[in-house]
Design a protein around this motif. Sequence first.
Motif, PDB file in Angstrom:
ATOM      1  N   ARG A   1       0.823  -1.209   0.000  1.00  0.00           N
ATOM      2  CA  ARG A   1       0.000   0.000   0.000  1.00  0.00           C
ATOM      3  C   ARG A   1       0.856   1.257   0.000  1.00  0.00           C
ATOM      4  NH1 ARG A   1      -1.633   2.390   4.516  1.00  0.00           N
ATOM      5  NH2 ARG A   1      -1.440   0.439   5.693  1.00  0.00           N
ATOM      6  N   ARG A   2       1.934   1.272   0.767  1.00  0.00           N
ATOM      7  CA  ARG A   2       2.798   2.448   0.846  1.00  0.00           C
ATOM      8  C   ARG A   2       3.966   2.383  -0.119  1.00  0.00           C
ATOM      9  NH1 ARG A   2       2.116   5.816   5.244  1.00  0.00           N
ATOM     10  NH2 ARG A   2       3.419   7.145   3.943  1.00  0.00           N
ATOM     11  N   GLN A   3       4.064   1.290  -0.888  1.00  0.00           N
ATOM     12  CA  GLN A   3       5.127   1.107  -1.886  1.00  0.00           C
ATOM     13  C   GLN A   3       6.509   1.306  -1.243  1.00  0.00           C
ATOM     14  OE1 GLN A   3       3.920   3.844  -5.077  1.00  0.00           O
ATOM     15  NE2 GLN A   3       2.870   2.162  -6.101  1.00  0.00           N
ATOM     16  N   LEU A   4       6.752   0.568  -0.187  1.00  0.00           N
ATOM     17  CA  LEU A   4       7.995   0.683   0.554  1.00  0.00           C
ATOM     18  C   LEU A   4       9.025  -0.323   0.044  1.00  0.00           C
ATOM     19  CD1 LEU A   4       6.507   0.938   4.170  1.00  0.00           C
ATOM     20  CD2 LEU A   4       7.256   2.820   2.694  1.00  0.00           C
ATOM     21  N   ALA A   5      10.252   0.129  -0.104  1.00  0.00           N
ATOM     22  CA  ALA A   5      11.342  -0.756  -0.538  1.00  0.00           C
ATOM     23  C   ALA A   5      11.940  -1.435   0.690  1.00  0.00           C
ATOM     24  CB  ALA A   5      12.401   0.040  -1.304  1.00  0.00           C
ATOM     25  N   VAL A   6      11.148  -2.324   1.288  1.00  0.00           N
ATOM     26  CA  VAL A   6      11.575  -3.078   2.468  1.00  0.00           C
ATOM     27  C   VAL A   6      11.294  -4.555   2.224  1.00  0.00           C
ATOM     28  CG1 VAL A   6      11.112  -1.135   4.013  1.00  0.00           C
ATOM     29  CG2 VAL A   6       9.339  -2.866   3.643  1.00  0.00           C
ATOM     30  N   TYR A   7      11.925  -5.404   3.016  1.00  0.00           N
ATOM     31  CA  TYR A   7      11.660  -6.838   2.906  1.00  0.00           C
ATOM     32  C   TYR A   7      11.599  -7.434   4.303  1.00  0.00           C
ATOM     33  CZ  TYR A   7      16.768  -7.017   3.423  1.00  0.00           C
ATOM     34  OH  TYR A   7      18.051  -6.856   3.873  1.00  0.00           O
ATOM     35  N   THR A   8      10.692  -8.374   4.477  1.00  0.00           N
ATOM     36  CA  THR A   8      10.437  -8.982   5.783  1.00  0.00           C
ATOM     37  C   THR A   8      10.714 -10.471   5.708  1.00  0.00           C
ATOM     38  OG1 THR A   8       8.719  -7.354   6.329  1.00  0.00           O
ATOM     39  CG2 THR A   8       8.683  -9.427   7.550  1.00  0.00           C
ATOM     40  N   ARG A   9      11.267 -11.019   6.773  1.00  0.00           N
ATOM     41  CA  ARG A   9      11.413 -12.465   6.852  1.00  0.00           C
ATOM     42  C   ARG A   9      11.015 -12.960   8.236  1.00  0.00           C
ATOM     43  NH1 ARG A   9      16.383 -14.604   8.876  1.00  0.00           N
ATOM     44  NH2 ARG A   9      17.805 -12.995   9.623  1.00  0.00           N
ATOM     45  N   LEU A  10      10.494 -14.146   8.255  1.00  0.00           N
ATOM     46  CA  LEU A  10      10.156 -14.827   9.496  1.00  0.00           C
ATOM     47  C   LEU A  10      11.379 -15.605   9.950  1.00  0.00           C
ATOM     48  CD1 LEU A  10       8.197 -15.962  11.653  1.00  0.00           C
ATOM     49  CD2 LEU A  10       7.511 -17.683   9.963  1.00  0.00           C
ATOM     50  N   VAL A  11      11.886 -15.258  11.117  1.00  0.00           N
ATOM     51  CA  VAL A  11      13.075 -15.921  11.640  1.00  0.00           C
ATOM     52  C   VAL A  11      12.645 -17.173  12.398  1.00  0.00           C
ATOM     53  CG1 VAL A  11      15.075 -15.713  13.162  1.00  0.00           C
ATOM     54  CG2 VAL A  11      14.326 -13.745  11.793  1.00  0.00           C
ATOM     55  N   SER A  12      13.157 -18.312  11.963  1.00  0.00           N
ATOM     56  CA  SER A  12      12.861 -19.594  12.600  1.00  0.00           C
ATOM     57  C   SER A  12      14.166 -20.298  12.923  1.00  0.00           C
ATOM     58  CB  SER A  12      12.013 -20.482  11.681  1.00  0.00           C
ATOM     59  OG  SER A  12      10.792 -19.866  11.356  1.00  0.00           O
ATOM     60  N   ASP A  13      14.190 -20.974  14.048  1.00  0.00           N
ATOM     61  CA  ASP A  13      15.350 -21.762  14.455  1.00  0.00           C
ATOM     62  C   ASP A  13      14.868 -23.030  15.139  1.00  0.00           C
ATOM     63  OD1 ASP A  13      17.789 -20.822  13.621  1.00  0.00           O
ATOM     64  OD2 ASP A  13      18.096 -19.465  15.314  1.00  0.00           O
ATOM     65  N   PHE A  14      15.537 -24.124  14.858  1.00  0.00           N
ATOM     66  CA  PHE A  14      15.227 -25.388  15.508  1.00  0.00           C
ATOM     67  C   PHE A  14      13.730 -25.712  15.404  1.00  0.00           C
ATOM     68  CE2 PHE A  14      18.997 -23.616  17.527  1.00  0.00           C
ATOM     69  CZ  PHE A  14      19.885 -24.684  17.444  1.00  0.00           C
ATOM     70  N   GLU A  15      13.163 -25.437  14.210  1.00  0.00           N
ATOM     71  CA  GLU A  15      11.753 -25.695  13.912  1.00  0.00           C
ATOM     72  C   GLU A  15      10.818 -24.920  14.835  1.00  0.00           C
ATOM     73  OE1 GLU A  15      11.374 -29.947  13.973  1.00  0.00           O
ATOM     74  OE2 GLU A  15      12.313 -30.160  12.004  1.00  0.00           O
ATOM     75  N   MET A  16      11.239 -23.743  15.254  1.00  0.00           N
ATOM     76  CA  MET A  16      10.395 -22.833  16.028  1.00  0.00           C
ATOM     77  C   MET A  16      10.308 -21.502  15.279  1.00  0.00           C
ATOM     78  SD  MET A  16      11.521 -23.400  20.043  1.00  0.00           S
ATOM     79  CE  MET A  16      13.173 -22.719  19.771  1.00  0.00           C
ATOM     80  N   ASP A  17       9.084 -21.017  15.018  1.00  0.00           N
ATOM     81  CA  ASP A  17       8.902 -19.684  14.462  1.00  0.00           C
ATOM     82  C   ASP A  17       9.066 -18.682  15.589  1.00  0.00           C
ATOM     83  OD1 ASP A  17       8.379 -20.791  12.002  1.00  0.00           O
ATOM     84  OD2 ASP A  17       6.199 -20.683  12.217  1.00  0.00           O
ATOM     85  N   LEU A  18      10.008 -17.740  15.415  1.00  0.00           N
ATOM     86  CA  LEU A  18      10.419 -16.897  16.528  1.00  0.00           C
ATOM     87  C   LEU A  18       9.923 -15.458  16.421  1.00  0.00           C
ATOM     88  CD1 LEU A  18      13.949 -18.437  16.587  1.00  0.00           C
ATOM     89  CD2 LEU A  18      12.397 -18.505  18.522  1.00  0.00           C
ATOM     90  N   TYR A  19      10.323 -14.751  15.377  1.00  0.00           N
ATOM     91  CA  TYR A  19       9.941 -13.349  15.265  1.00  0.00           C
ATOM     92  C   TYR A  19      10.035 -12.903  13.815  1.00  0.00           C
ATOM     93  CZ  TYR A  19      15.022 -12.476  15.278  1.00  0.00           C
ATOM     94  OH  TYR A  19      16.369 -12.480  14.980  1.00  0.00           O
ATOM     95  N   LEU A  20       9.517 -11.702  13.541  1.00  0.00           N
ATOM     96  CA  LEU A  20       9.574 -11.102  12.209  1.00  0.00           C
ATOM     97  C   LEU A  20      10.562  -9.949  12.220  1.00  0.00           C
ATOM     98  CD1 LEU A  20       5.721 -10.889  11.605  1.00  0.00           C
ATOM     99  CD2 LEU A  20       7.272 -12.491  10.485  1.00  0.00           C
TER     100      LEU A  20
END
Length: 250
Positions: free
Chosen positions: A127-146
């Motif tokens: 919507r805001r046309q932002l040049a950013v990228y997001t990833r979901l950080v996972s470790d040891f088969e646990m979803d941790l944070y964005l």
Amino acid sequence: MRIYIFVDLDDTLFQTRRKAPPGTPLYPAALDRQGAPLSFMTPKQRALAELLLSRAYCIPTTARSYSAFRRTLLSFKGPAIIDFGGVILDDWGLQEPQWEGQMRPQLEQLKPQLQKFLGILEETRLRRQLAVYTRLVSDFEMDLYLVTKQQDPQSKELEILYRELAPHFPHPDFYLHFNDNNLAIVPRCLEKKRAVKYMIDYLRQRWGEEILTIGFGDSRSDLGFMSCCDYALSPNNGQLMTLIREKFDV
């Protein structure tokens, strides 16, 4: 008496070339995914790291994921606290089982809300046309944070995104962590302070005696775990010391 230093890494012991003092000799301290130097130490940081590693047990206390932590070039030995405290590694680099037993069920319950925030971030980016990228950080088969980064570190797009997210916070289960080129949505159960308190209790029981603890960090978000320790140490040019100087006009 055994001395343990709980030390943040990025912007404390090293930083990217962009943040390093201009004209200062630099030594590689961490690599990117392609194996090229990404973060660097100044001569003073290198001397301090060598002093700490030679005189005390240094426990990295970092937001870095397991793979990013493995790409650091410092010779840490023993336990480590990674993923904002979501994972504690033991002396052999394996998950500390009792801490994992606490964290895994809490994180499992938060997965749907984490996915919801991922959708909000993507909708806002488009919507805001932002040049950013997001990833979901996972470790040891646990979803941790964005974590979201901007493609141009000098731009203000993360600030725009931060303002867009403000109506969703404060949140009972998540908090926003905004520091330079990183905007993270982190479950409240992921907290360096909790992990450090756990490790201090564990180490006291392990050795059956009192220990000396030092917390070493650069940012306001590090203050929690630093306050658990007997002493606190911070770089003079970091976010935390800047806030202190502004508050007390020194």
